[in-house]
Write a protein that holds these residues in place. Sequence first.
Motif, PDB file in Angstrom:
ATOM      1  N   ASP A 179      12.062  10.426  -3.778  1.00 34.55           N
ATOM      2  CA  ASP A 179      13.256  10.873  -3.062  1.00 34.55           C
ATOM      3  C   ASP A 179      12.971  11.025  -1.576  1.00 34.55           C
ATOM      4  O   ASP A 179      11.889  11.459  -1.177  1.00 34.55           O
ATOM      5  CB  ASP A 179      13.735  12.225  -3.605  1.00 34.55           C
ATOM      6  CG  ASP A 179      14.253  12.134  -5.024  1.00 34.55           C
ATOM      7  OD1 ASP A 179      14.764  11.055  -5.389  1.00 34.55           O
ATOM      8  OD2 ASP A 179      14.134  13.118  -5.769  1.00 34.55           O
ATOM      9  N   GLY A 180      13.938  10.638  -0.768  1.00 35.38           N
ATOM     10  CA  GLY A 180      13.821  10.852   0.665  1.00 35.38           C
ATOM     11  C   GLY A 180      12.856   9.932   1.378  1.00 35.38           C
ATOM     12  O   GLY A 180      12.412  10.245   2.486  1.00 35.38           O
ATOM     13  N   LEU A 181      12.507   8.810   0.771  1.00 31.69           N
ATOM     14  CA  LEU A 181      11.618   7.873   1.448  1.00 31.69           C
ATOM     15  C   LEU A 181      12.366   7.205   2.608  1.00 31.69           C
ATOM     16  O   LEU A 181      13.514   6.811   2.451  1.00 31.69           O
ATOM     17  CB  LEU A 181      11.112   6.806   0.476  1.00 31.69           C
ATOM     18  CG  LEU A 181      10.121   7.276  -0.555  1.00 31.69           C
ATOM     19  CD1 LEU A 181       9.803   6.152  -1.535  1.00 31.69           C
ATOM     20  CD2 LEU A 181       8.854   7.764   0.088  1.00 31.69           C
ATOM     21  N   PRO A 182      11.710   7.067   3.739  1.00 35.85           N
ATOM     22  CA  PRO A 182      12.364   6.459   4.900  1.00 35.85           C
ATOM     23  C   PRO A 182      12.337   4.927   4.809  1.00 35.85           C
ATOM     24  O   PRO A 182      11.545   4.255   5.452  1.00 35.85           O
ATOM     25  CB  PRO A 182      11.516   6.974   6.069  1.00 35.85           C
ATOM     26  CG  PRO A 182      10.178   7.225   5.474  1.00 35.85           C
ATOM     27  CD  PRO A 182      10.417   7.625   4.039  1.00 35.85           C
ATOM     28  N   TRP A 183      13.209   4.366   3.994  1.00 37.04           N
ATOM     29  CA  TRP A 183      13.256   2.908   3.819  1.00 37.04           C
ATOM     30  C   TRP A 183      13.782   2.234   5.079  1.00 37.04           C
ATOM     31  O   TRP A 183      14.351   2.870   5.941  1.00 37.04           O
ATOM     32  CB  TRP A 183      14.145   2.540   2.640  1.00 37.04           C
ATOM     33  CG  TRP A 183      13.650   3.022   1.337  1.00 37.04           C
ATOM     34  CD1 TRP A 183      14.245   3.955   0.540  1.00 37.04           C
ATOM     35  CD2 TRP A 183      12.447   2.647   0.650  1.00 37.04           C
ATOM     36  NE1 TRP A 183      13.488   4.174  -0.593  1.00 37.04           N
ATOM     37  CE2 TRP A 183      12.397   3.384  -0.549  1.00 37.04           C
ATOM     38  CE3 TRP A 183      11.415   1.766   0.920  1.00 37.04           C
ATOM     39  CZ2 TRP A 183      11.349   3.249  -1.464  1.00 37.04           C
ATOM     40  CZ3 TRP A 183      10.389   1.637   0.021  1.00 37.04           C
ATOM     41  CH2 TRP A 183      10.358   2.371  -1.146  1.00 37.04           C
ATOM     42  N   GLY A 184      13.586   0.942   5.148  1.00 38.84           N
ATOM     43  CA  GLY A 184      14.135   0.168   6.253  1.00 38.84           C
ATOM     44  C   GLY A 184      13.274   0.161   7.487  1.00 38.84           C
ATOM     45  O   GLY A 184      13.772   0.037   8.591  1.00 38.84           O
ATOM     46  N   GLY A 185      11.994   0.305   7.326  1.00 39.70           N
ATOM     47  CA  GLY A 185      11.088   0.201   8.471  1.00 39.70           C
ATOM     48  C   GLY A 185      10.806   1.507   9.172  1.00 39.70           C
ATOM     49  O   GLY A 185      10.131   1.519  10.186  1.00 39.70           O
ATOM     50  N   ILE A 237       0.842  -1.203   0.000  1.00 44.44           N
ATOM     51  CA  ILE A 237       0.000   0.000   0.000  1.00 44.44           C
ATOM     52  C   ILE A 237       0.872   1.246   0.000  1.00 44.44           C
ATOM     53  O   ILE A 237       0.640   2.174  -0.770  1.00 44.44           O
ATOM     54  CB  ILE A 237      -0.973  -0.011   1.204  1.00 44.44           C
ATOM     55  CG1 ILE A 237      -1.979  -1.153   1.054  1.00 44.44           C
ATOM     56  CG2 ILE A 237      -1.683   1.334   1.342  1.00 44.44           C
ATOM     57  CD1 ILE A 237      -2.761  -1.472   2.313  1.00 44.44           C
ATOM     58  N   GLU A 238       1.882   1.268   0.867  1.00 42.97           N
ATOM     59  CA  GLU A 238       2.801   2.408   0.908  1.00 42.97           C
ATOM     60  C   GLU A 238       3.446   2.642  -0.455  1.00 42.97           C
ATOM     61  O   GLU A 238       3.510   3.771  -0.943  1.00 42.97           O
ATOM     62  CB  GLU A 238       3.884   2.184   1.966  1.00 42.97           C
ATOM     63  CG  GLU A 238       3.364   2.268   3.377  1.00 42.97           C
ATOM     64  CD  GLU A 238       4.362   1.795   4.416  1.00 42.97           C
ATOM     65  OE1 GLU A 238       5.440   1.271   4.033  1.00 42.97           O
ATOM     66  OE2 GLU A 238       4.073   1.927   5.606  1.00 42.97           O
ATOM     67  N   CYS A 239       3.906   1.571  -1.079  1.00 39.73           N
ATOM     68  CA  CYS A 239       4.566   1.683  -2.382  1.00 39.73           C
ATOM     69  C   CYS A 239       3.610   2.247  -3.430  1.00 39.73           C
ATOM     70  O   CYS A 239       3.963   3.162  -4.179  1.00 39.73           O
ATOM     71  CB  CYS A 239       5.095   0.317  -2.808  1.00 39.73           C
ATOM     72  SG  CYS A 239       5.983   0.345  -4.362  1.00 39.73           S
TER      73      CYS A 239
END
Length: 101
Positions: free
Chosen positions: A92-98, A80-82
């Motif tokens: 840009d600037g997505l907080p990946w990794g949980g 859903i987020e994706c």
Amino acid sequence: MIIQKNAVAGTLESSDAMIMVEPAEAGEGIDFELDSVVIHQFGNQIRRVTFQTLERLGVKDVHIRVIDKGALDCTLKARIECAVYRSAEISDGLPWGGAIQ
């Protein structure tokens, strides 16, 4: 967050889900459609996770279709987020990794 264009995330593989989002008119709310192989066992939970994730992302008006093939909650949230970020053209600037709340 405003859904700007149609977007898709996920696959139709076992233990995954495909999420499709489309823009909706302002004030239209969330139009939710679910197709799941486990709808009778987990349909309410899938709906709950979907609405909570959209609320957390600030999405108020959207047409969302979830085609579930037995995905876990964490997979649903990620898909859903994706789809939402793709639709809003945010890369840009997505907080990946949980780190996404």
